[in-house]
Enzyme design. Sequence first.
Site, PDB file in Angstrom:
ATOM      1  N   GLY A  88      -8.805  -4.397  -5.687  1.00  0.00           N
ATOM      2  CA  GLY A  88      -8.328  -4.553  -7.057  1.00  0.00           C
ATOM      3  C   GLY A  88      -7.210  -3.622  -7.490  1.00  0.00           C
ATOM      4  O   GLY A  88      -6.757  -3.696  -8.635  1.00  0.00           O
ATOM      5  N   GLY A  89      -6.748  -2.771  -6.604  1.00  0.00           N
ATOM      6  CA  GLY A  89      -5.679  -1.843  -6.975  1.00  0.00           C
ATOM      7  C   GLY A  89      -4.389  -2.562  -7.357  1.00  0.00           C
ATOM      8  O   GLY A  89      -3.752  -2.239  -8.360  1.00  0.00           O
ATOM      9  N   LYS A 147       0.810  -1.224   0.000  1.00  0.00           N
ATOM     10  CA  LYS A 147       0.000   0.000   0.000  1.00  0.00           C
ATOM     11  C   LYS A 147       0.843   1.273   0.000  1.00  0.00           C
ATOM     12  O   LYS A 147       0.370   2.339  -0.417  1.00  0.00           O
ATOM     13  CB  LYS A 147      -0.917   0.020   1.234  1.00  0.00           C
ATOM     14  CG  LYS A 147      -1.999  -1.051   1.220  1.00  0.00           C
ATOM     15  CD  LYS A 147      -3.220  -0.597   0.440  1.00  0.00           C
ATOM     16  CE  LYS A 147      -4.319  -1.657   0.494  1.00  0.00           C
ATOM     17  NZ  LYS A 147      -5.505  -1.254  -0.279  1.00  0.00           N
ATOM     18  N   GLU A 206      -8.250 -15.000  -4.787  1.00  0.00           N
ATOM     19  CA  GLU A 206      -9.234 -14.522  -3.804  1.00  0.00           C
ATOM     20  C   GLU A 206      -9.571 -15.591  -2.771  1.00  0.00           C
ATOM     21  O   GLU A 206      -9.527 -16.779  -3.082  1.00  0.00           O
ATOM     22  CB  GLU A 206     -10.561 -14.240  -4.523  1.00  0.00           C
ATOM     23  CG  GLU A 206     -10.752 -12.862  -5.036  1.00  0.00           C
ATOM     24  CD  GLU A 206     -12.142 -12.697  -5.658  1.00  0.00           C
ATOM     25  OE1 GLU A 206     -12.650 -11.583  -5.616  1.00  0.00           O
ATOM     26  OE2 GLU A 206     -12.695 -13.677  -6.184  1.00  0.00           O
ATOM     27  N   ASN A 242       1.414  -7.779   7.732  1.00  0.00           N
ATOM     28  CA  ASN A 242       0.927  -7.168   8.968  1.00  0.00           C
ATOM     29  C   ASN A 242      -0.028  -8.061   9.749  1.00  0.00           C
ATOM     30  O   ASN A 242      -1.239  -7.957   9.650  1.00  0.00           O
ATOM     31  CB  ASN A 242       0.300  -5.811   8.660  1.00  0.00           C
ATOM     32  CG  ASN A 242       1.376  -4.809   8.261  1.00  0.00           C
ATOM     33  OD1 ASN A 242       2.528  -4.934   8.686  1.00  0.00           O
ATOM     34  ND2 ASN A 242       1.029  -3.842   7.442  1.00  0.00           N
ATOM     35  N   ALA A 289     -16.495 -14.110  -0.500  1.00  0.00           N
ATOM     36  CA  ALA A 289     -15.414 -13.132  -0.685  1.00  0.00           C
ATOM     37  C   ALA A 289     -14.860 -13.165  -2.105  1.00  0.00           C
ATOM     38  O   ALA A 289     -14.179 -12.226  -2.524  1.00  0.00           O
ATOM     39  CB  ALA A 289     -14.288 -13.392   0.323  1.00  0.00           C
ATOM     40  N   ASP A 303       6.135 -16.733 -17.022  1.00  0.00           N
ATOM     41  CA  ASP A 303       4.982 -17.334 -17.673  1.00  0.00           C
ATOM     42  C   ASP A 303       3.686 -16.820 -17.065  1.00  0.00           C
ATOM     43  O   ASP A 303       2.696 -16.622 -17.768  1.00  0.00           O
ATOM     44  CB  ASP A 303       5.061 -18.863 -17.528  1.00  0.00           C
ATOM     45  CG  ASP A 303       6.267 -19.419 -18.257  1.00  0.00           C
ATOM     46  OD1 ASP A 303       6.180 -19.566 -19.486  1.00  0.00           O
ATOM     47  OD2 ASP A 303       7.306 -19.647 -17.614  1.00  0.00           O
ATOM     48  N   SER A 351      -9.088   1.578   8.273  1.00  0.00           N
ATOM     49  CA  SER A 351      -8.496   1.109   9.516  1.00  0.00           C
ATOM     50  C   SER A 351      -7.308   0.205   9.194  1.00  0.00           C
ATOM     51  O   SER A 351      -6.723  -0.401  10.063  1.00  0.00           O
ATOM     52  CB  SER A 351      -9.527   0.336  10.330  1.00  0.00           C
ATOM     53  OG  SER A 351      -9.998  -0.750   9.562  1.00  0.00           O
TER      54      SER A 351
END
Lengths: 426, 426
Positions: free
Chosen positions: B240-241, B86, B262, B381, B268, B231, B116
């Site tokens: 999705g970033g 991030k 995922e 984390n 989810a 490959d 958060s």
Amino acid sequence: MADPSTCLPLTPDSVAKAHAAIKSHVHRTPLITSKTLNEIASSPNPAAYLSDTPPSTNGHSNGASPAPRLSLHFKAENLQRIGAFKARGAFHALSHLITLHGLPAIQKRGVITHSSGNHAQALALAAKEFGVPSYIVMPGISTASKISGTQRHATEVIFSGSTSSEREEKVAAIMREKGGGRDGEGPILVPPYDHPDIILGQGTTGKEIEEQYEEWIRNQPEGHSGKASLDVVVAPIGGGGLLGGIATWFSDKPETRVFGAEPEFEGANDAERGLAQGKRIESVKTLTIADGLRTPVGVTNWTVVSNKDKVEAVFSVTEQQIKMAMRLVFERMKYVVEPSGCVPLAVVLFNEKWRKWVVEEQRKEGTGRAWDIGVVFSGGNTTMKAIAKLFGEDDAEEAASKTAESERATGEIGVNGEKVAENVAG
Amino acid sequence: MADPSTCLPLTPDSVAKAHAAIKSHVHRTPLITSKTLNEIASSPNPAAYLSDTPPSTNGHSNGASPAPRLSLHFKAENLQRIGAFKARGAFHALSHLITLHGLPAIQKRGVITHSSGNHAQALALAAKEFGVPSYIVMPGISTASKISGTQRHATEVIFSGSTSSEREEKVAAIMREKGGGRDGEGPILVPPYDHPDIILGQGTTGKEIEEQYEEWIRNQPEGHSGKASLDVVVAPIGGGGLLGGIATWFSDKPETRVFGAEPEFEGANDAERGLAQGKRIESVKTLTIADGLRTPVGVTNWTVVSNKDKVEAVFSVTEQQIKMAMRLVFERMKYVVEPSGCVPLAVVLFNEKWRKWVVEEQRKEGTGRAWDIGVVFSGGNTTMKAIAKLFGEDDAEEAASKTAESERATGEIGVNGEKVAENVAG
């Protein structure tokens, strides 16, 4: 094992020769730095960073106890082959045997050891790579995962009783059986730590630390305000092969002082106690969580460890301090290091005697620079299950022992497990 | 946030520009290989390696189900600043704002977000480094450690209710208050994932993977039998970033196929389901242990993720598979990666659809070479406490659910938690 009289002397030059012999077989594990750990180690109360509300500023209190200024360099032997530094000694011991007797002779005879730990796996791996048969005697009560980990590389795993005399008898029996009772035949014993070949092999860790530290200095974009050499190296001491080897490497570099780090639980600090009484302690019975450091220092290793020109001192830490160091490595650095491997960092963060010594030396030096400290992460062989057991009980344990703990704790640490004491500065 | 109309288009060239803007602020995290993980991933039953008696040979069964031949390259964003990828998006978003408006204007206005998680810390860190004030809205019920982790860098942490409308209202209120209700004043909103600047920033992960893979090829002493390019790359998808950015980087390199990974727990797997129904799923309510992947894919990101030329497919895994992958990373590789970060490896090891696709493609290719697979460890984390909770309950849980689990499990995996099924070949 090679007759010690055929071994190289315990000198830096011999460590360099050992390195040349093994370096194509072992990983050159990275030497890692962490700004966060530097900040924590250089704060007056490193334990405060383990609370739910760690210091939000640089961790310096409002002038409470003075803190050492530390820049840490972690040697990540947890990333070594078989997950621990033991691969170095095993490859070196075997390559020396091959040099002495020739590969065909050793391939005919094979090697043998008794161990339930990292040495067994390391020797089995080294033997497999040289096409040498390996016989590993393990106590029948060893956990399934340790047995299968060893079976993965060993020619044969043989079970014995769990006392050391039972294990030694089993080894002797196999040596006799495979060698037909004749001298110079049958598998050769490779002990886990108390032998010059092992010490020199483990010492290659020290050589790499020094080389990688020098590379690090060259890569500092803004130069480096410290010396051209590490100020201190801290390594764990159990049987003493690793510390003995590292101290041997640095023995002609008085500007780098080498310290040993031990658990203190149930008298596991036999090196520290032995140094205090001027005599090696021959047996120890402890169940410290630092299970790689339960052994007393070996006879050969003691000659290095007790030499003040080679090892400056040995300091010890509590079980709680080992766990706190482990949590910081895990949560802040994102590395898995086994409890034994976290003992040197625990000394750096929590041993008040060591920290006061640095503060005092830095005061005398008067330059204000941070000291560069090599810290050995000796291995990473632990499991999720072990971690869950070790840290899952904390809440209950801590609630129960909170008062007792805070009475026992030194005033300067003043922390109960994960809860920070009221007097910790923000 | 910068008006999207001022943003660069979602192209590889824009990712390269983003990289130039942020690379002095973020770590170039290592691309790691592991022989052990390659062996496990290339065995017909990777789960067998989690038993107490893992396969002692190369793990190849006596001709049971065919296994893909895989050579894995792990991008260790768990070692990134603030412990997750991030940081890349946050630094890029902020540097674009500074380019548009000038540093003094941004220093006057500041930035704001509600989160958060890792994005809050990343934005606060980036803002601090540019001397820009940051306002972070967090639910009042956040854990103390998350609050203090954010407070460490943020100018101000403001608490809100925990629903998204409560959080958004609080953000709007602060923007109005600090800006005096005037346009072009007050802090600028930087959302966590659904914005071109964020996507391009996260995409720099893909650029580094490619560059480091090329370095790795050059360093192979015995040459490399594969192609000159990866490959496959597998990345996690929540908002999705990250996947969108990586797919953008590889969009002009059709020889490298990009997959999303995922969790499937409680729906989810919204991206996988959305692709199946040809329409983005707008809301998801799941408590998967992969807590970074609970969000549905964002609107902008969906344009990338649903483009078959950019993202080949999305596959999902069970909670148990995520935990198994996490244990292998922890115990065999000695790295701490959070559950969300282990989802791509879980797909590679345990998703039968993905594995069958590779087997089939490799059969068609007919070269017998191993494929080179980039696997993104997106963050690290987690805490010892969380790990202890996640893995401490296994024994009881497994005993209870053993029968149920083995009925649900696919025949080819056939493993209940830590116990290997009887039919697993040695």
